[in-house]
Each structure stands twice: as C-alpha cells, then as structure tokens.
Scaffold this motif. Structure first.
Motif, PDB file in Angstrom:
ATOM      1  N   PHE A   4      72.247  11.612  -4.366  1.00 31.46           N
ATOM      2  CA  PHE A   4      72.231  12.937  -3.741  1.00 31.46           C
ATOM      3  C   PHE A   4      72.246  12.865  -2.208  1.00 31.46           C
ATOM      4  O   PHE A   4      71.552  13.612  -1.534  1.00 31.46           O
ATOM      5  CB  PHE A   4      71.065  13.777  -4.268  1.00 31.46           C
ATOM      6  CG  PHE A   4      71.275  14.172  -5.709  1.00 31.46           C
ATOM      7  CD1 PHE A   4      72.052  15.269  -6.024  1.00 31.46           C
ATOM      8  CD2 PHE A   4      70.749  13.404  -6.725  1.00 31.46           C
ATOM      9  CE1 PHE A   4      72.296  15.603  -7.346  1.00 31.46           C
ATOM     10  CE2 PHE A   4      70.985  13.730  -8.063  1.00 31.46           C
ATOM     11  CZ  PHE A   4      71.760  14.836  -8.373  1.00 31.46           C
ATOM     12  N   TYR A   9      78.078  11.642  -2.599  1.00 27.64           N
ATOM     13  CA  TYR A   9      78.985  12.720  -2.998  1.00 27.64           C
ATOM     14  C   TYR A   9      80.427  12.357  -2.655  1.00 27.64           C
ATOM     15  O   TYR A   9      81.353  12.608  -3.447  1.00 27.64           O
ATOM     16  CB  TYR A   9      78.578  14.020  -2.306  1.00 27.64           C
ATOM     17  CG  TYR A   9      79.401  15.214  -2.728  1.00 27.64           C
ATOM     18  CD1 TYR A   9      79.432  15.641  -4.054  1.00 27.64           C
ATOM     19  CD2 TYR A   9      80.168  15.919  -1.795  1.00 27.64           C
ATOM     20  CE1 TYR A   9      80.196  16.732  -4.443  1.00 27.64           C
ATOM     21  CE2 TYR A   9      80.933  17.006  -2.178  1.00 27.64           C
ATOM     22  CZ  TYR A   9      80.932  17.407  -3.498  1.00 27.64           C
ATOM     23  OH  TYR A   9      81.695  18.491  -3.884  1.00 27.64           O
ATOM     24  N   ASP A 205      74.237  19.702 -11.205  1.00 21.40           N
ATOM     25  CA  ASP A 205      73.171  18.911 -10.588  1.00 21.40           C
ATOM     26  C   ASP A 205      71.821  19.639 -10.639  1.00 21.40           C
ATOM     27  O   ASP A 205      70.899  19.284  -9.901  1.00 21.40           O
ATOM     28  CB  ASP A 205      73.529  18.540  -9.151  1.00 21.40           C
ATOM     29  CG  ASP A 205      73.678  19.756  -8.231  1.00 21.40           C
ATOM     30  OD1 ASP A 205      73.436  20.882  -8.688  1.00 21.40           O
ATOM     31  OD2 ASP A 205      74.035  19.572  -7.052  1.00 21.40           O
ATOM     32  N   ARG A 208      68.351  18.184  -9.854  1.00 20.60           N
ATOM     33  CA  ARG A 208      68.659  16.987  -9.036  1.00 20.60           C
ATOM     34  C   ARG A 208      68.943  15.774  -9.912  1.00 20.60           C
ATOM     35  O   ARG A 208      68.565  14.654  -9.623  1.00 20.60           O
ATOM     36  CB  ARG A 208      67.512  16.693  -8.068  1.00 20.60           C
ATOM     37  CG  ARG A 208      67.944  15.991  -6.765  1.00 20.60           C
ATOM     38  CD  ARG A 208      66.798  15.977  -5.778  1.00 20.60           C
ATOM     39  NE  ARG A 208      67.160  15.340  -4.520  1.00 20.60           N
ATOM     40  CZ  ARG A 208      67.019  14.043  -4.268  1.00 20.60           C
ATOM     41  NH1 ARG A 208      66.521  13.252  -5.197  1.00 20.60           N
ATOM     42  NH2 ARG A 208      67.357  13.555  -3.091  1.00 20.60           N
ATOM     43  N   ARG A 209      69.647  16.055 -10.979  1.00 25.23           N
ATOM     44  CA  ARG A 209      70.111  15.029 -11.910  1.00 25.23           C
ATOM     45  C   ARG A 209      71.268  15.638 -12.689  1.00 25.23           C
ATOM     46  O   ARG A 209      71.465  16.841 -12.676  1.00 25.23           O
ATOM     47  CB  ARG A 209      68.986  14.600 -12.853  1.00 25.23           C
ATOM     48  CG  ARG A 209      68.442  15.743 -13.715  1.00 25.23           C
ATOM     49  CD  ARG A 209      67.162  15.365 -14.429  1.00 25.23           C
ATOM     50  NE  ARG A 209      66.093  15.148 -13.471  1.00 25.23           N
ATOM     51  CZ  ARG A 209      64.907  14.646 -13.806  1.00 25.23           C
ATOM     52  NH1 ARG A 209      64.662  14.298 -15.063  1.00 25.23           N
ATOM     53  NH2 ARG A 209      63.978  14.485 -12.889  1.00 25.23           N
ATOM     54  N   TRP A 210      72.011  14.817 -13.397  1.00 19.29           N
ATOM     55  CA  TRP A 210      73.173  15.339 -14.121  1.00 19.29           C
ATOM     56  C   TRP A 210      72.879  15.582 -15.598  1.00 19.29           C
ATOM     57  O   TRP A 210      73.743  16.087 -16.325  1.00 19.29           O
ATOM     58  CB  TRP A 210      74.356  14.380 -13.960  1.00 19.29           C
ATOM     59  CG  TRP A 210      74.815  14.261 -12.548  1.00 19.29           C
ATOM     60  CD1 TRP A 210      74.593  13.211 -11.694  1.00 19.29           C
ATOM     61  CD2 TRP A 210      75.554  15.224 -11.792  1.00 19.29           C
ATOM     62  NE1 TRP A 210      75.139  13.460 -10.460  1.00 19.29           N
ATOM     63  CE2 TRP A 210      75.737  14.689 -10.488  1.00 19.29           C
ATOM     64  CE3 TRP A 210      76.076  16.489 -12.078  1.00 19.29           C
ATOM     65  CZ2 TRP A 210      76.432  15.369  -9.490  1.00 19.29           C
ATOM     66  CZ3 TRP A 210      76.761  17.172 -11.087  1.00 19.29           C
ATOM     67  CH2 TRP A 210      76.935  16.614  -9.817  1.00 19.29           C
ATOM     68  N   THR A 232      74.484   9.986 -10.177  1.00 19.44           N
ATOM     69  CA  THR A 232      75.875  10.140  -9.768  1.00 19.44           C
ATOM     70  C   THR A 232      76.650   8.853  -9.997  1.00 19.44           C
ATOM     71  O   THR A 232      77.826   8.889 -10.383  1.00 19.44           O
ATOM     72  CB  THR A 232      75.944  10.549  -8.286  1.00 19.44           C
ATOM     73  OG1 THR A 232      75.151  11.723  -8.092  1.00 19.44           O
ATOM     74  CG2 THR A 232      77.376  10.835  -7.867  1.00 19.44           C
ATOM     75  N   TRP A 255      71.981  17.955  -1.335  1.00 20.80           N
ATOM     76  CA  TRP A 255      72.711  16.795  -0.839  1.00 20.80           C
ATOM     77  C   TRP A 255      72.501  16.677   0.670  1.00 20.80           C
ATOM     78  O   TRP A 255      72.811  17.595   1.419  1.00 20.80           O
ATOM     79  CB  TRP A 255      74.196  16.929  -1.164  1.00 20.80           C
ATOM     80  CG  TRP A 255      74.446  17.022  -2.642  1.00 20.80           C
ATOM     81  CD1 TRP A 255      74.310  18.138  -3.429  1.00 20.80           C
ATOM     82  CD2 TRP A 255      74.857  15.974  -3.511  1.00 20.80           C
ATOM     83  NE1 TRP A 255      74.619  17.842  -4.733  1.00 20.80           N
ATOM     84  CE2 TRP A 255      74.957  16.516  -4.818  1.00 20.80           C
ATOM     85  CE3 TRP A 255      75.165  14.627  -3.312  1.00 20.80           C
ATOM     86  CZ2 TRP A 255      75.349  15.751  -5.917  1.00 20.80           C
ATOM     87  CZ3 TRP A 255      75.560  13.867  -4.404  1.00 20.80           C
ATOM     88  CH2 TRP A 255      75.653  14.427  -5.683  1.00 20.80           C
TER      89      TRP A 255
END
Length: 285
Positions: A4, A9, A205, A208-210, A232, A255
């Motif tokens: 992040f 990114y 996201d 703060r995770r996928w 990511t 980010w």
C-alpha cells in the motif's frame, strides 16, 4: 517491501500492462456497449483484457491527485468517485484530475445523509412513521441525490455514479433505485448494478487488504471469480489466473509514499477493521 505504497501501486499497474490489460474508464465501458475482451470468463495467457480502475475518494483528495498523476504518467485512465462531504469534495482537485483525462463521478450516500438528518432534526418523522419510513426515506434521498448531482454537474461532466458503503449506516445507499431510475437523469451506469459479475473479477482494497471480506460490510458483489489474495504482491504474482475482465476498487487514502503517513493509515485501518468485523458479523455478511 511494504504494501500500500505508491511504489507498490505502480508495480501493480505495470504488471497489468505487461499482461496486456487495456485500461478503460467505467463511462467508456458503458458507452461502448460493454466491451467484449474476446474470451471473457477464461484465465489469461497473453490476450488482451479489460481493467477498470475505480477510485473511491472517501477522504484525503490530495492522495487521489497523486495517484491520478501516477496513472497519467503510465497512460492509464481511471474513474474517480467523489463524495459530497467536505472531507472528499474538492473542486480544484476534481478539475485537475479531470484535465488529466480521468473520469469524475458521484460517490453517493444520500440515503445515509438524509437518515442521519431525520434522526437529528426531523425527530417526528423518524420516530412516528415506522412502517412507511423506509419508503419516505427513499423519496427524500432521491431528492437529495438530484440536488447533489446537479451541484456536481455545474463543474464536472458526471456520467456514472457509485454507491458509498457507509458501513455503520442502517440502510444501503442503493435502495434509492428500488423506486427511481438514475438513467432518467442521464446517468449511464452504476458499477454495482451495471456490470455482469459472471464475467468480471473484482478486487477491492477495503480493509487495506485484497481479501478483506470479514471487514467488508457493503463493498461486495456476487462475483463468479473469487481469489483469496491478501497482499498486492500476491495479486501481481497471480495475474495470469485472472479473467479477461477485472474491476479494481482503490481507496487512494490508503496508498502513501511517506512512511509516517503510511504507518498512521496502517494503525487507523486496523482499528476500523475491528469495528467492521463486528458490524459485518451482526449483519451476517
């Protein structure tokens, strides 16, 4: 390497380009009759695919400007949804992002805004109209939506909209469309309602995770494809498994390039995730 960050990114965007994904604004996707990547629903090798990068500007619009600049440097165009509240609504930043070729849309939350206003100011309506309150709320929220949309359109060419999750709210902001039709207002599409999720992979996201389903209250779709990828870098390493069509939801506030802001966001998001887990569990999602 920390996740992040703007560097991470950038790596994700590079990886998508290397896998021959074509970046399309949501507005253009809807206008084009929902582009066919050729072999939707199959895992990828080297053929071209479609990637829609959606940005939910919940707060810290300056972060959105930095990400917009990064995407422009890579000749990528995304879609940026701004809320109407002060922590998101920044006309100067919207104008700058729009001039880079990105799309600006309305990140609406009128049901929640009207409901809170009724609870605080219009106490009689909130308390005494229990059976019909939801129906009245929808109509009042639609009026609010039209007013806010008109205000945004004075400065931006708004063609698409996207619901703000309002995770602590009682009502889903999308309930407006149970009675009303946004297309009559010249709105081309709403991602939650105008994408065939049997064709698209979806990554957000949130948390703060996928793979943050347990901290995700409303940013959900009934997607055919599900991938349990937390970081990511895990996502990058598994791009070859993904379908030809993907939508990413990016919250730019998460980010950062500076480590102090990065660490602050990490702590703050972990605190919010504790609350979101409880809310999600109570709602059975």
């Amino acid at each position: 390497m920390p996740d992040f960050t703007l560097k991470t990114y950038r790596e994700l965007l590079f990886a998508l380009k290397e896998k021959n994904y074509v970046f399309v604004k949501f507005e253009d996707y809807v206008k084009s009759g929902k582009l066919d990547s050729g072999q939707a629903g199959m895992t990828r090798q080297s053929r071209a695919g479609i990637a829609i990068i959606r940005h939910d500007v919940d707060r810290k619009p300056l972060n959105s400007l930095e990400i917009a600049k990064l995407e422009r440097s890579l000749e990528i165009k995304g879609t940026y949804y701004f809320r109407i509240v002060p922590e998101s609504y920044d006309l100067q930043i919207m104008e700058k992002i729009s001039k880079m070729g990105h799309e600006i849309g309305y990140h609406y939350e009128d049901v929640d805004l009207v409901n809170v206003d009724c609870r605080m100011k219009n106490v009689e309506l909130y308390k005494n109209n229990k059976d019909g309150y939801r129906d009245v709320l929808i109509d009042m929220a639609y009026e609010s939506f039209c007013k806010n949309l008109e205000m945004m359109r004075r400065n931006c060419d708004i063609k698409t909209i996207c619901m703000h999750g309002s995770p602590s709210a009682k009502y889903d902001n999308k309930i407006i469309w149970e009675k009303h039709d946004y297309k009559k207002l010249g709105i081309l599409g709403e991602p939650y309602l105008d994408i065939d999720w049997n064709e698209f992979g979806y990554f957000t996201d949130t948390g703060r995770r996928w793979n943050g389903n347990n901290v995700n209250v409303r940013d959900r779709v009934n997607a055919k494809y599900n991938f349990n990828l937390k970081t990511t870098h895990q996502l990058i390493n598994n791009l070859y498994k993904l379908p030809d069509k993907i939508m990413f939801t990016i919250h730019p506030e998460r980010w950062h390039s500076g480590m102090l802001l990065w660490a602050r966001e990490l702590v703050w998001q972990n605190m919010k995730n504790v609350v979101k887990r409880v809310v999600a569990r109570r709602r059975g999602v």
